[in-house]
Motif scaffolding. Structure first.
Motif, PDB file in Angstrom:
ATOM      1  N   ASN A   1       0.827  -1.201   0.000  1.00  0.00           N
ATOM      2  CA  ASN A   1       0.000   0.000   0.000  1.00  0.00           C
ATOM      3  C   ASN A   1       0.863   1.254   0.000  1.00  0.00           C
ATOM      4  O   ASN A   1       1.750   1.416   0.841  1.00  0.00           O
ATOM      5  CB  ASN A   1      -0.901   0.029   1.237  1.00  0.00           C
ATOM      6  CG  ASN A   1      -1.931  -1.081   1.213  1.00  0.00           C
ATOM      7  OD1 ASN A   1      -2.089  -1.763   0.203  1.00  0.00           O
ATOM      8  ND2 ASN A   1      -2.621  -1.277   2.309  1.00  0.00           N
ATOM      9  N   ILE A   2       0.584   2.146  -0.934  1.00  0.00           N
ATOM     10  CA  ILE A   2       1.283   3.430  -1.008  1.00  0.00           C
ATOM     11  C   ILE A   2       0.222   4.520  -1.003  1.00  0.00           C
ATOM     12  O   ILE A   2      -0.558   4.637  -1.950  1.00  0.00           O
ATOM     13  CB  ILE A   2       2.137   3.548  -2.284  1.00  0.00           C
ATOM     14  CG1 ILE A   2       3.116   2.373  -2.400  1.00  0.00           C
ATOM     15  CG2 ILE A   2       2.894   4.872  -2.314  1.00  0.00           C
ATOM     16  CD1 ILE A   2       3.805   2.283  -3.758  1.00  0.00           C
ATOM     17  N   TYR A   3       0.185   5.291   0.053  1.00  0.00           N
ATOM     18  CA  TYR A   3      -0.776   6.393   0.100  1.00  0.00           C
ATOM     19  C   TYR A   3      -0.146   7.626  -0.535  1.00  0.00           C
ATOM     20  O   TYR A   3       0.960   8.032  -0.184  1.00  0.00           O
ATOM     21  CB  TYR A   3      -1.223   6.656   1.537  1.00  0.00           C
ATOM     22  CG  TYR A   3      -2.289   5.701   1.972  1.00  0.00           C
ATOM     23  CD1 TYR A   3      -1.950   4.465   2.535  1.00  0.00           C
ATOM     24  CD2 TYR A   3      -3.635   5.988   1.771  1.00  0.00           C
ATOM     25  CE1 TYR A   3      -2.934   3.576   2.909  1.00  0.00           C
ATOM     26  CE2 TYR A   3      -4.611   5.101   2.156  1.00  0.00           C
ATOM     27  CZ  TYR A   3      -4.261   3.894   2.723  1.00  0.00           C
ATOM     28  OH  TYR A   3      -5.248   2.999   3.096  1.00  0.00           O
ATOM     29  N   SER A   4      -0.883   8.208  -1.474  1.00  0.00           N
ATOM     30  CA  SER A   4      -0.359   9.323  -2.255  1.00  0.00           C
ATOM     31  C   SER A   4       0.154  10.451  -1.387  1.00  0.00           C
ATOM     32  O   SER A   4       1.207  11.032  -1.657  1.00  0.00           O
ATOM     33  CB  SER A   4      -1.451   9.852  -3.193  1.00  0.00           C
ATOM     34  OG  SER A   4      -1.917   8.828  -4.030  1.00  0.00           O
ATOM     35  N   SER A   5      -0.597  10.763  -0.335  1.00  0.00           N
ATOM     36  CA  SER A   5      -0.226  11.920   0.482  1.00  0.00           C
ATOM     37  C   SER A   5       1.150  11.746   1.116  1.00  0.00           C
ATOM     38  O   SER A   5       1.876  12.727   1.308  1.00  0.00           O
ATOM     39  CB  SER A   5      -1.269  12.161   1.574  1.00  0.00           C
ATOM     40  OG  SER A   5      -1.354  11.035   2.423  1.00  0.00           O
ATOM     41  N   GLU A   6       1.519  10.510   1.442  1.00  0.00           N
ATOM     42  CA  GLU A   6       2.817  10.269   2.063  1.00  0.00           C
ATOM     43  C   GLU A   6       3.958  10.629   1.103  1.00  0.00           C
ATOM     44  O   GLU A   6       4.948  11.259   1.492  1.00  0.00           O
ATOM     45  CB  GLU A   6       2.907   8.804   2.484  1.00  0.00           C
ATOM     46  CG  GLU A   6       4.137   8.453   3.290  1.00  0.00           C
ATOM     47  CD  GLU A   6       4.149   6.996   3.695  1.00  0.00           C
ATOM     48  OE1 GLU A   6       3.469   6.182   3.036  1.00  0.00           O
ATOM     49  OE2 GLU A   6       4.850   6.653   4.661  1.00  0.00           O
ATOM     50  N   VAL A   7       3.793  10.225  -0.165  1.00  0.00           N
ATOM     51  CA  VAL A   7       4.809  10.539  -1.170  1.00  0.00           C
ATOM     52  C   VAL A   7       4.759  12.021  -1.520  1.00  0.00           C
ATOM     53  O   VAL A   7       5.804  12.664  -1.709  1.00  0.00           O
ATOM     54  CB  VAL A   7       4.611   9.665  -2.420  1.00  0.00           C
ATOM     55  CG1 VAL A   7       5.749   9.892  -3.418  1.00  0.00           C
ATOM     56  CG2 VAL A   7       4.521   8.191  -2.045  1.00  0.00           C
TER      57      VAL A   7
END
Length: 578
Positions: free
Chosen positions: A481-487
Motif C-alpha cells: 500500500n502506497i498512500y499518495s499523500s505520504e509521497v
C-alpha cells in the motif's frame, strides 16, 4: 474437482445461501453463535480457538510435522513450540507484562514466528513492523507504539540502532543472526539457540496468562491518508476468526459443486509475502498453525528458485499478490519443472486482470483464489475461488458467513440498493478495535461495529463484492500500500516543489505503480532523477515514483480545491504498462 477441469456444467449445484446453511448448521465445524463484542451483538465462529495461547498449544499436537522450511533449515511443530515457550518465559522473566508492546522487525525467518507468538501468548501486544521501512519509519513505529522490547534481525537493528537514544520506552533488544558484535542489544540465540537447536530446548508449557478473546493482541501499521502511519489495534479474536474463515471458504467451494468435503490433510505452502502483512500473518500463518501445514519462506522471491522449491517440496499453494502468479506463468523455463502439485494460487492486495484468473486455471491447472480485506479487518472478509472466480473474475467474492458488507452513500447516511456504487462498509469479528492512540481517526472510521473502508464498491444480487475504485488515493504496488499523500509530503519537502500529486499507473504484473506530477517554484529547477533520489532518501524504495512529469501551471483542482487526479493520467500516456 479434477485438476484438469476448470468448471462443471452443472455448477453451481448449491446456492451461496444454501451452502452457508449447510456448513453452519448446529453441531457443525463452522457453527456460529452471537456474542457481544464491545457491547454489540456479533456473529462469531463457535469453534474458533479463544486466543493465541490456545492456538500455539494446539499446534504442538502436530509434533514432528514440519512447521517451517527456510533454505536448509527445517523446524518441526514440536521444536517451534519449545522455542516459543522458552522465549515467552524469558520475556516474562525480563518484565514483559500483559499489555506491554513487543515489536518484531525482521524478514520472513523462523524466528519471526517465535517472536510473534512468544509475546502474544503472555498477553503482550505484538507490533510487527514493516521490514521494508527506512530507519526513520522504523523509529516512528517503535516510538508510536511505545514498544518495550524489539526482536529484530541484523539488518533491521542496523537501521534502528542510531535512534536508540530517542526511544526511552525501548528497554531491551534481541537480535537474530547478527553478523558481528552488538552494542546495546543481545543475541536472540543466547535465549533460544539457532533453529537447529530448538528441538533440544527444555520441555515446558507456555507461561500462564489471563487471556480473553477480545484482549489486545497486535498493532499492525497501515499507511494513513495524511501524516504518519496509523496502528490498527487487533485482538486475539480477530486473528482466530481467520482460521475458520479460511476453512469455511474452502468448504463452501466444495459444497457449491455438490461435492463432499475432503478429509483434512496437511498442505505445503510457499509464502513469499511478508509476515508483517495481515494477509501472510492472519490469513496464512494462523490457519497453518491450526492445520499443521508446512510453510516455506524464501529470503527473496525469484521465480526460477520458486519453481525449484515447488517441484522439490511438492508445494500445494503459493501466491500472495498477482505479481507472483505472473512471474510463474511467464517464466521461459516453466516447462522444465513439475508444478503439478500446485492446487491453489491465491492473492489479494492488488488489482488483478481477468486474464490472470483464466491463465492460472488453464496453464497451471490450479485453482485461482482471491479475496478482499484490509489491515483494519485483520485480512479476510471476502473470499473468491474456483468456478465462482472463473465466472466473476472482476469480483473479490462474497463475504464469509460471520461477516457483513453494505454499500453506503457519500454522506454515510443511507445504505444503497444492490448494484449501486458507494463506500464499502464491513462488519464482523475480524474488525479491529480502532487505531492505537488516535481516537479521532478511530471515531471517523469505526461506526457501531462497522469499518468504513474508503473503497468504492458495489454488491450484486448474490452478495458478490466488486471493488470499483481504490481506497481514497491509495496506490497498490505488488501488494504494498502506497498512500499518495505520504509521497506527496516527501516531494513537498523539496525546496523546488510548490505543487504535486501522486497517482497510480496501471502495471500488468504489479497492479499499479506510483507516478507524480510536479509544479516547480519560479526560477528553480529539479530533474526527475533528483526528485526520485529525494523521495528514496525519505521513504521505502517501493514508494518512489517510477515517473515524474513537470507542469508549468499549478495542478487542476475542482470547486472544493481538490486536485483532479484523473485529469493527470494523460501526462503518462507514453508510459506503457509493463
Amino acid at each position: 474437482m479434477d485438476k484438469q477441469s476448470t468448471a462443471l456444467p452443472a455448477w453451481p449445484v448449491v446456492s451461496l445461501a444454501e451452502a452457508t446453511a449447510i456448513l453452519t448448521a448446529p453441531g457443525s465445524r463452522f457453527e456460529m453463535q452471537t456474542v457481544a463484542i464491545r457491547g454489540l451483538p456479533t456473529r462469531v465462529w463457535k469453534n474458533a480457538p479463544p486466543h493465541m495461547a490456545a492456538l500455539v498449544r494446539l499446534s504442538r499436537g502436530h509434533g514432528a510435522a514440519l512447521a517451517t522450511i527456510y533454505e536448509d533449515e527445517r523446524v518441526s511443530y514440536e521444536a517451534q513450540f519449545r522455542a516459543i515457550a522458552t522465549l515467552a518465559a524469558d520475556l516474562r522473566a525480563h518484565g514483559v507484562e500483559k499489555g506491554d508492546r513487543v515489536a518484531v522487525a525482521m524478514r520472513n525467518l523462523p524466528e519471526w514466528i517465535i517472536g510473534f507468538f512468544a509475546a502474544a501468548v503472555i498477553g503482550a501486544i505484538v507490533v510487527p513492523l514493516n521490514a521494508w521501512w527506512t530507519s526513520d519509519e522504523l523509529a516512528y513505529g517503535l516510538s508510536d507504539s511505545g514498544a518495550k522490547v524489539l526482536i529484530a534481525d541484523d539488518e533491521r537493528w542496523a537501521r534502528v540502532a542510531p535512534h536508540r537514544a530517542a526511544l526511552p520506552a525501548l528497554r531491551r533488544v534481541l537480535v537474530s543472526r547478527a553478523a558481528g558484535p552488538l552494542a546495546g542489544a543481545e543475541r536472540l540465540e543466547v535465549v533460544i539457540g539457532t533453529p537447529g537447536d530448538w528441538a533440544t530446548l527444555p520441555d515446558r508449557d507456555l507461561p500462564e496468562a489471563d487471556l480473553m478473546p477480545d484482549d489486545d493482541a497486535s498493532i499492525l501499521y497501515t499507511s494513513g491518508t495524511t501524516g504518519n502511519p496509523k496502528g490498527a489495534l487487533g485482538t486475539h479474536r480477530n486473528f482466530m476468526t481467520n482460521i475458520l474463515s479460511t476453512g469455511f471458504a474452502m468448504a463452501r467451494m466444495f459444497i457449491r459443486r455438490g461435492e463432499p468435503l475432503p478429509e483434512p490433510t496437511r498442505k505445503v505452502a510457499l509464502t513469499v509475502i511478508p509476515l508483517f502483512h495481515a494477509t501472510a500473518l492472519s490469513a496464512g500463518l494462523m490457519g497453518s498453525m491450526a492445520a499443521g501445514n508446512t510453510t516455506i519462506y524464501m529470503r527473496k522471491f525469484e521465480a526460477l528458485r520458486a519453481m525449484e522449491i515447488i517441484e522439490r517440496e511438492r508445494v500445494n499453494s503459493t501466491g500472495g499478490v498477482p505479481t507472483i502468479a505472473w512471474q510463474l506463468l511467464e517464466h521461459p523455463d516453466r516447462h522444465r519443472f513439475d508444478l503439478s502439485s500446485l492446487e491453489t494460487i491465491g492473492y489479494g492486495g492488488a488489482p488483478s486482470a481477468p486474464e490472470l484468473v483464466r491463465k492460472i486455471a488453464a496453464d497451471l491447472k490450479a485453482l485461482p483464489a482471491n479475496g478482499w480485506g484490509m489491515t483494519e479487518t485483520t485480512a479476510t472478509v471476502t473470499t473468491h475461488g474456483a468456478e465462482d472466480y472463473l465466472n466473476r473474475p472482476e469480483s473479490c467474492g462474497p463475504p464469509v458467513a460471520v461477516a457483513d458488507l453494505k454499500v453506503m452513500d457519500a454522506e454515510a447516511a443511507r445504505e444503497l440498493p444492490t448494484g449501486e456504487i458507494g463506500e464499502l462498509w464491513a462488519r464482523g469479528p475480524m474488525i479491529v478495535k480502532g487505531y492505537w492512540n488516535k481516537p479521532e481517526a478511530t471515531a471517523a472510521t469505526f461506526v457501531d461495529g462497522w469499518v468504513r473502508t474508503g473503497d468504492l464498491a458495489r454488491l450484486d444480487e448474490e452478495g458478490f463484492c466488486f471493488i470499483v475504485d481504490r481506497a481514497k488515493d491509495m496506490v497498490i504496488r505488488g501488494g504494498e500500500n502506497i498512500y499518495s499523500s505520504e509521497v506527496e509530503n516527501a516531494l513537498y519537502a523539496h525546496p523546488a516543489v510548490t505543487d504535486c500529486a501522486v497517482i497510480g499507473l496501471p502495471h500488468r504484473t504489479l497492479g499499479e505503480e506510483p507516478a507524480a506530477v510536479v509544479h516547480l517554484a519560479p526560477g528553480v529547477s529539479a530533474s526527475e532523477a533528483e526528485l526520485q533520489a529525494w523521495v528514496r532518501a525519505r521513504l521505502a524504495a517501493f514508494k518512489v515514483p517510477v515517473a515524474i512529469r513537470f507542469t508549468a501551471e499549478t495542478l487542476p483542482r475542482n470547486a472544493n480545491g481538490k486536485i483532479m487526479k484523473r485529469d493527470l493520467k494523460a501526462l503518462f500516456e507514453d508510459c506503457a504498462a509493463a
